[in-house]
Design a protein around this motif. Structure first.
Motif, PDB file in Angstrom:
ATOM      1  N   VAL A 142       0.844  -1.239   0.021  1.00 28.37           N
ATOM      2  CA  VAL A 142      -0.062  -0.042   0.089  1.00 28.37           C
ATOM      3  C   VAL A 142       0.646   1.356   0.048  1.00 28.37           C
ATOM      4  O   VAL A 142       0.548   2.239  -0.811  1.00 28.37           O
ATOM      5  CB  VAL A 142      -0.861  -0.121   1.126  1.00 28.37           C
ATOM      6  N   THR A 143       1.991   1.270   1.020  1.00 25.12           N
ATOM      7  CA  THR A 143       2.917   2.295   1.095  1.00 25.12           C
ATOM      8  C   THR A 143       3.470   2.562  -0.227  1.00 25.12           C
ATOM      9  O   THR A 143       3.757   3.691  -0.979  1.00 25.12           O
ATOM     10  CB  THR A 143       3.796   2.007   1.813  1.00 25.12           C
ATOM     11  N   HIS A 144       3.903   1.557  -0.839  1.00 21.98           N
ATOM     12  CA  HIS A 144       4.484   1.686  -2.277  1.00 21.98           C
ATOM     13  C   HIS A 144       3.742   2.221  -3.300  1.00 21.98           C
ATOM     14  O   HIS A 144       4.090   2.996  -4.173  1.00 21.98           O
ATOM     15  CB  HIS A 144       4.925  -0.075  -2.843  1.00 21.98           C
ATOM     16  N   GLU A 145       2.430   1.954  -3.362  1.00 27.33           N
ATOM     17  CA  GLU A 145       1.585   2.397  -4.480  1.00 27.33           C
ATOM     18  C   GLU A 145       1.193   3.884  -4.029  1.00 27.33           C
ATOM     19  O   GLU A 145       0.971   4.752  -4.940  1.00 27.33           O
ATOM     20  CB  GLU A 145       0.121   1.424  -4.551  1.00 27.33           C
ATOM     21  N   LEU A 146       1.245   4.249  -2.774  1.00 29.10           N
ATOM     22  CA  LEU A 146       1.080   5.606  -2.200  1.00 29.10           C
ATOM     23  C   LEU A 146       1.961   6.331  -2.851  1.00 29.10           C
ATOM     24  O   LEU A 146       1.835   7.473  -3.371  1.00 29.10           O
ATOM     25  CB  LEU A 146       0.624   5.686  -0.650  1.00 29.10           C
ATOM     26  N   GLY A 147       3.422   5.853  -2.868  1.00 24.12           N
ATOM     27  CA  GLY A 147       4.311   6.549  -3.381  1.00 24.12           C
ATOM     28  C   GLY A 147       4.153   6.922  -4.796  1.00 24.12           C
ATOM     29  O   GLY A 147       4.527   8.002  -5.428  1.00 24.12           O
ATOM     30  N   ARG A 148       3.647   5.992  -5.727  1.00 27.32           N
ATOM     31  CA  ARG A 148       3.450   6.140  -6.998  1.00 27.32           C
ATOM     32  C   ARG A 148       2.516   7.220  -7.359  1.00 27.32           C
ATOM     33  O   ARG A 148       2.577   7.804  -8.116  1.00 27.32           O
ATOM     34  CB  ARG A 148       3.106   4.940  -7.370  1.00 27.32           C
ATOM     35  N   PHE A 149       1.426   7.346  -6.416  1.00 30.59           N
ATOM     36  CA  PHE A 149       0.474   8.279  -6.715  1.00 30.59           C
ATOM     37  C   PHE A 149       0.915   9.501  -6.208  1.00 30.59           C
ATOM     38  O   PHE A 149       0.872  10.634  -6.980  1.00 30.59           O
ATOM     39  CB  PHE A 149      -0.636   8.023  -5.540  1.00 30.59           C
ATOM     40  N   PHE A 150       1.905   9.762  -5.021  1.00 29.23           N
ATOM     41  CA  PHE A 150       2.202  10.873  -4.706  1.00 29.23           C
ATOM     42  C   PHE A 150       3.377  11.453  -5.914  1.00 29.23           C
ATOM     43  O   PHE A 150       3.246  12.784  -6.284  1.00 29.23           O
ATOM     44  CB  PHE A 150       3.065  10.952  -3.551  1.00 29.23           C
ATOM     45  N   LYS A 151       4.092  10.803  -6.467  1.00 31.48           N
ATOM     46  CA  LYS A 151       5.006  11.157  -7.359  1.00 31.48           C
ATOM     47  C   LYS A 151       4.416  11.486  -8.832  1.00 31.48           C
ATOM     48  O   LYS A 151       4.921  12.403  -9.424  1.00 31.48           O
ATOM     49  CB  LYS A 151       6.197  10.334  -7.694  1.00 31.48           C
ATOM     50  N   ALA A 152       3.208  11.021  -8.786  1.00 31.52           N
ATOM     51  CA  ALA A 152       2.576  11.427 -10.276  1.00 31.52           C
ATOM     52  C   ALA A 152       1.785  12.874  -9.967  1.00 31.52           C
ATOM     53  O   ALA A 152       1.374  13.453 -10.840  1.00 31.52           O
ATOM     54  CB  ALA A 152       1.323  10.372 -10.430  1.00 31.52           C
ATOM     55  N   VAL A 153       1.356  13.010  -8.709  1.00 29.45           N
ATOM     56  CA  VAL A 153       0.290  14.366  -8.889  1.00 29.45           C
ATOM     57  C   VAL A 153       0.777  15.348  -7.837  1.00 29.45           C
ATOM     58  O   VAL A 153       0.430  16.512  -7.843  1.00 29.45           O
ATOM     59  CB  VAL A 153      -1.138  13.887  -7.966  1.00 29.45           C
TER      60      VAL A 153
END
Length: 300
Positions: A142-153
């Motif tokens: 979940v943390t890994h995917e939240l990182g993907r979201f953060f760097k995108a937005v």
């Protein structure tokens, strides 16, 4: 002085010129400047004893001295691993930021220097974890995917504020450890390199955030407020990976719950954020409903 802020900033190009000069004069190459052939020293800690997450608990008292030092090594590497995870995010954000701007400017040239610094830091943290012989304490899915979201937005204020959070809490912990002779020489040298070079990154991000904030509208400020709180909560609660406790025979769920409820560990988190929180409040990036996330992570 920037309008609406008590924080003084210099001219963007003048600041970048000074940071570029400092990078030439005070930078390291970890592959050369660290003796990777040297073994860990028996009897020394990975982090200062009082910074281990279970310190001061009844569970801590059940561990032998050797187990306590072993746990400290694993926690050192967990913190480095979350740092490496975020540095990969930061490099992508800085590349996107630079892609849209004039590379002839010193400001963007310094952004490229910072990317190069972060690349070396990521390799350094990875080599340290390999040297310590620990598992890969990668962030949970979940943390890994939240990182993907953060760097995108995350752009603009959110990018710089999120970066400041991770860099400044690590800076506080590393400044203390690099001067502590009870700590492994490897820890101290890695921390010295990181602290020296991250000081420039912090200056760059702080000044740019102050320049940006008077220009954002209410919606942009609200988004930056939320994203900063979210990344602060995610990083703070994942700084110590729950699997580190298995290294000393403690059930990971029990160890994690004990650490998160440990008043000493909670105070350490507030201590690590003590210099950043007033600055982000000044920029109106802490406050309102999202302050709950900062409190939940024991950062204020």
């Amino acid at each position: 002085m920037t309008a609406g802020s008590a924080t003084r900033v210099g001219d963007r190009e003048a600041t970048a010129a000074r940071l570029l000069k400092s990078s030439l004069d005070h930078s390291y190459e970890p592959s050369i400047d660290i003796d990777w052939s040297a073994p860990l020293v028996d009897g020394l800690w990975g982090v200062p004893e009082h910074r281990v997450s279970l310190y001061g608990t009844d569970l801590w008292d059940t561990l032998s001295d050797e187990q306590k030092r072993t746990l400290s090594i694993h926690e050192l590497c967990s913190v480095a691993r979350i740092g490496l995870w975020f540095e990969m995010i930061l490099m992508q954000m800085l590349l996107r930021y630079s892609y849209d701007r004039d590379p002839r400017s010193r400001h963007i040239q310094y952004a490229l220097v910072e990317i190069a610094d972060e690349c070396r830091h990521s390799i350094m943290f990875a080599k340290m974890n390999a040297q310590c012989g620990v598992p890969d304490y990668r962030p949970r899915r979940v943390t890994h995917e939240l990182g993907r979201f953060f760097k995108a937005v995350a752009t603009g204020p959110a990018m710089f504020a999120g970066t400041l959070f991770v860099e400044e809490i690590l800076d506080q912990l590393q400044r203390e450890a690099m001067r502590d002779e009870t700590v492994q020489p490897l820890t101290r040298m890695v921390n010295k390199i990181h602290v020296t070079e991250e000081a420039r990154h912090v200056r760059y991000a702080r000044e740019e955030l102050v320049r940006l904030m008077p220009k954002v509208n209410a919606a942009e400020r609200a988004l930056a407020n939320y994203l900063t709180a979210r990344i602060a909560h995610v990083v703070a609660t994942n700084l110590i990976h729950r699997d580190v406790y298995a290294s000393v025979g403690i059930d990971p769920a029990v160890g994690y719950r004990t650490a998160q409820a440990n008043p000493h560990h909670q105070e350490m988190m507030r201590w690590s954020a003590r210099k950043l929180v007033p600055f982000l409040r000044e920029q109106r990036l802490i406050g309102g409903p999202t302050e709950y996330l900062w409190r939940k992570a024991h950062l204020i």
